[in-house]
Design an enzyme around this catalytic site. Structure first.
Site, mmCIF file in Angstrom:
data_model
loop_
_atom_site.group_PDB
_atom_site.id
_atom_site.type_symbol
_atom_site.label_atom_id
_atom_site.label_comp_id
_atom_site.label_asym_id
_atom_site.label_seq_id
_atom_site.Cartn_x
_atom_site.Cartn_y
_atom_site.Cartn_z
ATOM 1 N N ASP A 36 0.939 -1.199 0.096
ATOM 2 C CA ASP A 36 -0.149 -0.082 0.151
ATOM 3 C C ASP A 36 0.935 1.251 -0.007
ATOM 4 O O ASP A 36 1.535 1.448 1.053
ATOM 5 C CB ASP A 36 -0.911 -0.075 1.152
ATOM 6 C CG ASP A 36 -1.719 1.251 1.223
ATOM 7 O OD1 ASP A 36 -1.633 2.340 0.453
ATOM 8 O OD2 ASP A 36 -2.622 1.385 2.152
ATOM 9 N N TYR A 60 -8.366 14.422 -7.456
ATOM 10 C CA TYR A 60 -7.322 13.882 -8.330
ATOM 11 C C TYR A 60 -6.159 14.965 -9.078
ATOM 12 O O TYR A 60 -5.295 14.658 -9.048
ATOM 13 C CB TYR A 60 -8.244 13.002 -9.514
ATOM 14 C CG TYR A 60 -7.268 12.290 -10.408
ATOM 15 C CD1 TYR A 60 -6.783 10.880 -9.952
ATOM 16 C CD2 TYR A 60 -7.228 12.768 -11.565
ATOM 17 C CE1 TYR A 60 -5.983 10.441 -11.046
ATOM 18 C CE2 TYR A 60 -6.232 11.981 -12.624
ATOM 19 C CZ TYR A 60 -5.931 10.729 -12.234
ATOM 20 O OH TYR A 60 -4.811 10.097 -13.343
HETATM 21 P P1 NAP Z 1 -5.929 1.165 -12.731
HETATM 22 O O1 NAP Z 1 -6.230 0.296 -13.635
HETATM 23 O O2 NAP Z 1 -6.896 1.523 -11.695
HETATM 24 O O3 NAP Z 1 -4.482 0.638 -11.899
HETATM 25 C C1 NAP Z 1 -4.115 1.376 -10.673
HETATM 26 C C2 NAP Z 1 -3.622 0.239 -9.752
HETATM 27 O O4 NAP Z 1 -3.168 0.989 -8.639
HETATM 28 C C3 NAP Z 1 -4.661 -0.592 -9.376
HETATM 29 O O5 NAP Z 1 -4.009 -1.960 -9.336
HETATM 30 C C4 NAP Z 1 -5.006 -0.214 -7.894
HETATM 31 O O6 NAP Z 1 -5.517 -0.991 -7.264
HETATM 32 C C5 NAP Z 1 -3.590 0.246 -7.427
HETATM 33 N N1 NAP Z 1 -3.758 1.054 -6.113
HETATM 34 C C6 NAP Z 1 -4.673 1.988 -5.880
HETATM 35 N N2 NAP Z 1 -4.311 2.250 -4.525
HETATM 36 C C7 NAP Z 1 -3.244 1.709 -4.216
HETATM 37 C C8 NAP Z 1 -2.355 1.759 -3.125
HETATM 38 N N3 NAP Z 1 -2.829 2.335 -2.162
HETATM 39 N N4 NAP Z 1 -1.205 1.052 -3.140
HETATM 40 C C9 NAP Z 1 -0.844 0.487 -4.203
HETATM 41 N N5 NAP Z 1 -1.529 0.131 -5.275
HETATM 42 C C10 NAP Z 1 -2.751 1.057 -5.420
HETATM 43 O O7 NAP Z 1 -5.426 2.563 -13.314
HETATM 44 P P2 NAP Z 1 -4.239 2.934 -14.650
HETATM 45 O O8 NAP Z 1 -5.131 3.489 -15.813
HETATM 46 O O9 NAP Z 1 -3.573 1.641 -14.854
HETATM 47 O O10 NAP Z 1 -3.664 4.046 -13.749
HETATM 48 C C11 NAP Z 1 -2.109 4.085 -13.579
HETATM 49 C C12 NAP Z 1 -1.630 5.580 -13.231
HETATM 50 O O11 NAP Z 1 -2.043 6.390 -14.620
HETATM 51 C C13 NAP Z 1 -2.374 6.174 -12.056
HETATM 52 O O12 NAP Z 1 -1.455 6.933 -11.436
HETATM 53 C C14 NAP Z 1 -3.286 6.936 -12.881
HETATM 54 O O13 NAP Z 1 -3.697 8.023 -12.126
HETATM 55 C C15 NAP Z 1 -2.522 7.350 -14.027
HETATM 56 N N6 NAP Z 1 -3.421 7.959 -15.138
HETATM 57 C C16 NAP Z 1 -4.532 6.992 -15.757
HETATM 58 C C17 NAP Z 1 -5.234 7.713 -16.855
HETATM 59 C C18 NAP Z 1 -6.298 6.889 -17.560
HETATM 60 O O14 NAP Z 1 -6.986 7.266 -18.485
HETATM 61 N N7 NAP Z 1 -6.663 5.566 -17.228
HETATM 62 C C19 NAP Z 1 -4.933 8.831 -17.272
HETATM 63 C C20 NAP Z 1 -3.947 9.709 -16.780
HETATM 64 C C21 NAP Z 1 -3.261 9.118 -15.715
HETATM 65 P P3 NAP Z 1 -7.331 -1.207 -6.755
HETATM 66 O O15 NAP Z 1 -7.914 -1.479 -7.943
HETATM 67 O O16 NAP Z 1 -7.198 -1.840 -5.578
HETATM 68 O O17 NAP Z 1 -7.455 0.521 -6.499
#
Ligand code: NAP
Length: 260
Positions: free
Chosen positions: A61, A153
């Site tokens: 975490d 966010y």
């Molecule tokens: P995602 O599919 O939701 O993956 C994020 C991962 O982080 C999930 O496995 C989540 O687990 C985990 N996580 C959440 N809280 C955590 C904690 N306290 N400690 C460790 N792991 C934790 O999202 P993604 O799209 O791959 O996002 C990856 C990064 O890119 C993030 O920083 C996001 O803000 C950024 N981003 C995403 C987008 C987009 O359009 N998807 C755009 C811009 C930036 P849980 O499911 O349990 O929460």
């Protein structure tokens, strides 16, 4: 053929799914030993098993400082100190600023901002000792403009952008490069869970130059570049991978412009 990350140990937070999982796959394919760190244990273990011997999973975490210290020490014992940190874990909380509860705002900051700071705080000493390291902070286009309806966010990502600059200054002269990636709309569960799946022909998508969601691998490739020695002179840099989303709307252009 030599891999672009041969011999490196890379720690990827939020690596159990989405962009983090794809980054783990891409890095392993380029010769890195990857540590997938997440709170989704079953998914993270499955990704590590799928990648094979060059991947391990560790529960982490990112908002828990003691957990960071334990995982970083464990990686040093298992392989060697971390060379590359990808601060990727993040959460999105929907809610206007007037509706947000304080605990939700704090939870977003604790994971998206404090979590990344704890990551660099616990891994950078080992990198400094090695004389070399790379940290990539996954920001967002939410750190380039306003975030209607997801203000906590957006604030967390602007702060992470600022943290990247200071970290690059403080650590750069000690051999640790700190840079940031700014994804646009990426096809992951983060978008599905909070906004319902959006097809590529929605207005949010068709008003941008590249008219589709990003594949997670397209973000992972930017992190790969920043983590590799190819980016040896990048320090505090910002790579925007958004399909042109933040260029502005073509509807603002003069009549007679293409697509108007
Ligand atoms: P995602 O599919 O939701 O993956 C994020 C991962 O982080 C999930 O496995 C989540 O687990 C985990 N996580 C959440 N809280 C955590 C904690 N306290 N400690 C460790 N792991 C934790 O999202 P993604 O799209 O791959 O996002 C990856 C990064 O890119 C993030 O920083 C996001 O803000 C950024 N981003 C995403 C987008 C987009 O359009 N998807 C755009 C811009 C930036 P849980 O499911 O349990 O929460």
């Amino acid at each position: 053929m030599a891999g672009r990350l041969d011999g490196k140990v890379a720690l990827i937070t939020g690596g159990a799914r989405g962009q983090g999982a794809e980054t783990a796959r891409v890095f392993a394919a380029e010769g890195a030993r990857v540590v997938i760190a997440d709170i989704l244990d079953a998914e993270g273990k499955a990704i590590a098993a799928d990648i094979g011997a060059s991947a391990i999973y560790r529960t982490l975490d990112v908002s828990d400082e003691a957990a960071w210290s334990a995982v970083v020490a464990d990686i040093a014992d298992h392989w060697e100190p971390v060379d590359i940190l990808i601060n990727n874990a993040g959460i999105l909380h929907a809610g206007t600023l007037l509706d947000l509860a304080r605990e939700d705002f704090e939870r977003v900051l604790n994971i998206n901002l404090i979590g990344a700071w704890l990551g660099l705080k616990t891994t950078a000493p080992g990198m400094i000792e090695k004389g070399k390291g790379a940290i990539v902070n996954i920001c967002s286009i939410g750190a380039l403009c306003g975030m209607n309806g997801t203000g906590a966010y957006g604030a967390s990502k602007w702060a992470l952008r600022g943290l990247t600059k200071t970290a690059a200054m403080e650590l750069g002269f000690q051999g640790v490069r700190v840079n940031a990636v700014f994804p646009g709309a990426v096809n992951t569960e983060m978008n599905d869970a909070n906004r319902k799946p959006m097809p590529d022909d929605t207005p949010q998508i068709i008003t941008r130059p590249i008219q589709r969601f990003a594949d997670p691998e397209e973000i992972a490739r930017a992190s790969l570049f920043l983590a590799s020695d190819e980016a040896s002179y990048l320090c505090g840099a910002e790579i925007v991978v958004d399909g042109g989303l933040t260029l502005g709307s073509y509807k603002d252009f003069l009549p007679g412009s293409p697509n108007v």
